[in-house]
Design a protein around this motif. Structure first.
Motif, PDB file in Angstrom:
ATOM      1  N   MET A   1       0.847  -1.177   0.000  1.00 32.26           N
ATOM      2  CA  MET A   1       0.000   0.000   0.000  1.00 32.26           C
ATOM      3  C   MET A   1       0.892   1.240   0.000  1.00 32.26           C
ATOM      4  O   MET A   1       1.840   1.325   0.755  1.00 32.26           O
ATOM      5  N   VAL A   2       0.602   2.199  -0.860  1.00 30.29           N
ATOM      6  CA  VAL A   2       1.405   3.410  -0.970  1.00 30.29           C
ATOM      7  C   VAL A   2       0.741   4.538  -0.189  1.00 30.29           C
ATOM      8  O   VAL A   2      -0.466   4.713  -0.245  1.00 30.29           O
ATOM      9  N   ALA A   3       1.559   5.297   0.528  1.00 30.41           N
ATOM     10  CA  ALA A   3       1.034   6.416   1.310  1.00 30.41           C
ATOM     11  C   ALA A   3       0.669   7.564   0.389  1.00 30.41           C
ATOM     12  O   ALA A   3       1.402   7.883  -0.532  1.00 30.41           O
ATOM     13  N   LYS A   4      -0.448   8.172   0.649  1.00 28.21           N
ATOM     14  CA  LYS A   4      -0.875   9.345  -0.116  1.00 28.21           C
ATOM     15  C   LYS A   4      -0.161  10.575   0.414  1.00 28.21           C
ATOM     16  O   LYS A   4      -0.007  10.745   1.610  1.00 28.21           O
ATOM     17  N   ILE A   5       0.257  11.424  -0.502  1.00 25.11           N
ATOM     18  CA  ILE A   5       0.830  12.705  -0.106  1.00 25.11           C
ATOM     19  C   ILE A   5      -0.324  13.673   0.087  1.00 25.11           C
ATOM     20  O   ILE A   5      -1.268  13.687  -0.698  1.00 25.11           O
ATOM     21  N   LYS A   6      -0.242  14.495   1.134  1.00 32.35           N
ATOM     22  CA  LYS A   6      -1.336  15.421   1.405  1.00 32.35           C
ATOM     23  C   LYS A   6      -0.806  16.839   1.575  1.00 32.35           C
ATOM     24  O   LYS A   6       0.402  17.056   1.706  1.00 32.35           O
ATOM     25  N   SER A   7      -1.704  17.798   1.572  1.00 31.92           N
ATOM     26  CA  SER A   7      -1.328  19.197   1.757  1.00 31.92           C
ATOM     27  C   SER A   7      -0.578  19.359   3.075  1.00 31.92           C
ATOM     28  O   SER A   7      -0.945  18.764   4.086  1.00 31.92           O
ATOM     29  N   VAL A  82       7.813   6.179   1.750  1.00 35.15           N
ATOM     30  CA  VAL A  82       6.883   6.050   2.869  1.00 35.15           C
ATOM     31  C   VAL A  82       5.996   4.838   2.640  1.00 35.15           C
ATOM     32  O   VAL A  82       5.488   4.628   1.544  1.00 35.15           O
ATOM     33  N   GLY A  83       5.847   4.060   3.675  1.00 33.86           N
ATOM     34  CA  GLY A  83       4.948   2.927   3.624  1.00 33.86           C
ATOM     35  C   GLY A  83       3.796   3.143   4.582  1.00 33.86           C
ATOM     36  O   GLY A  83       3.796   4.073   5.377  1.00 33.86           O
ATOM     37  N   VAL A  84       2.824   2.277   4.478  1.00 36.00           N
ATOM     38  CA  VAL A  84       1.677   2.348   5.373  1.00 36.00           C
ATOM     39  C   VAL A  84       1.675   1.096   6.238  1.00 36.00           C
ATOM     40  O   VAL A  84       1.772  -0.017   5.727  1.00 36.00           O
ATOM     41  N   VAL A  85       1.611   1.314   7.533  1.00 32.45           N
ATOM     42  CA  VAL A  85       1.562   0.206   8.479  1.00 32.45           C
ATOM     43  C   VAL A  85       0.155   0.157   9.062  1.00 32.45           C
ATOM     44  O   VAL A  85      -0.390   1.182   9.457  1.00 32.45           O
ATOM     45  N   VAL A  86      -0.406  -1.026   9.093  1.00 31.35           N
ATOM     46  CA  VAL A  86      -1.727  -1.203   9.695  1.00 31.35           C
ATOM     47  C   VAL A  86      -1.504  -1.717  11.114  1.00 31.35           C
ATOM     48  O   VAL A  86      -0.796  -2.691  11.327  1.00 31.35           O
TER      49      VAL A  86
END
Length: 111
Positions: A1-7, A82-86
């Protein structure tokens, strides 16, 4: 899963003619395009006036694609994937599954 970049995220451009520039994400546009503070191009823009055509140099916000930037790791101050950890978190006596963005270099959780 790829992390979304945000404002508000601090990013560094890793590909393209703006490579090496750093800035804060001001807006996320459709199709994974970003407006990043400090990453701008200058275009020649032609304006129509009553007397005819008049050209001028104006700065234009240049959208860049998400794949051309990396987030800045707040701990190492270096660009990082960046990764996403659940993980599971206990709140009000209930266990809830949450997704957390984690910098791959330092392992630090990102907001």
């Amino acid at each position: 899963m790829v992390a979304k970049i945000k404002s508000g995220d601090q990013v560094k451009v890793i590909r393209g003619k703006d490579r090496g520039k750093e800035g804060k994400v001001l807006r996320v546009l459709p199709n994974d395009r970003l407006i990043v503070e400090g990453v701008q191009i200058v275009k020649k823009h032609v304006r129509a006036t009553q007397q005819g055509q008049q050209s001028g140099i104006v700065p234009v916000e240049a959208p860049i694609h998400r794949s051309n930037v990396m987030l800045i790791d707040p701990e190492t101050k270096q660009p990082t994937r960046v990764g996403v950890v659940v993980k599971q978190e206990a709140r009000d006596g209930k266990v809830k599954t949450v997704r957390v963005r984690v910098a791959k270099k330092s392992g630090k959780e990102l907001a």
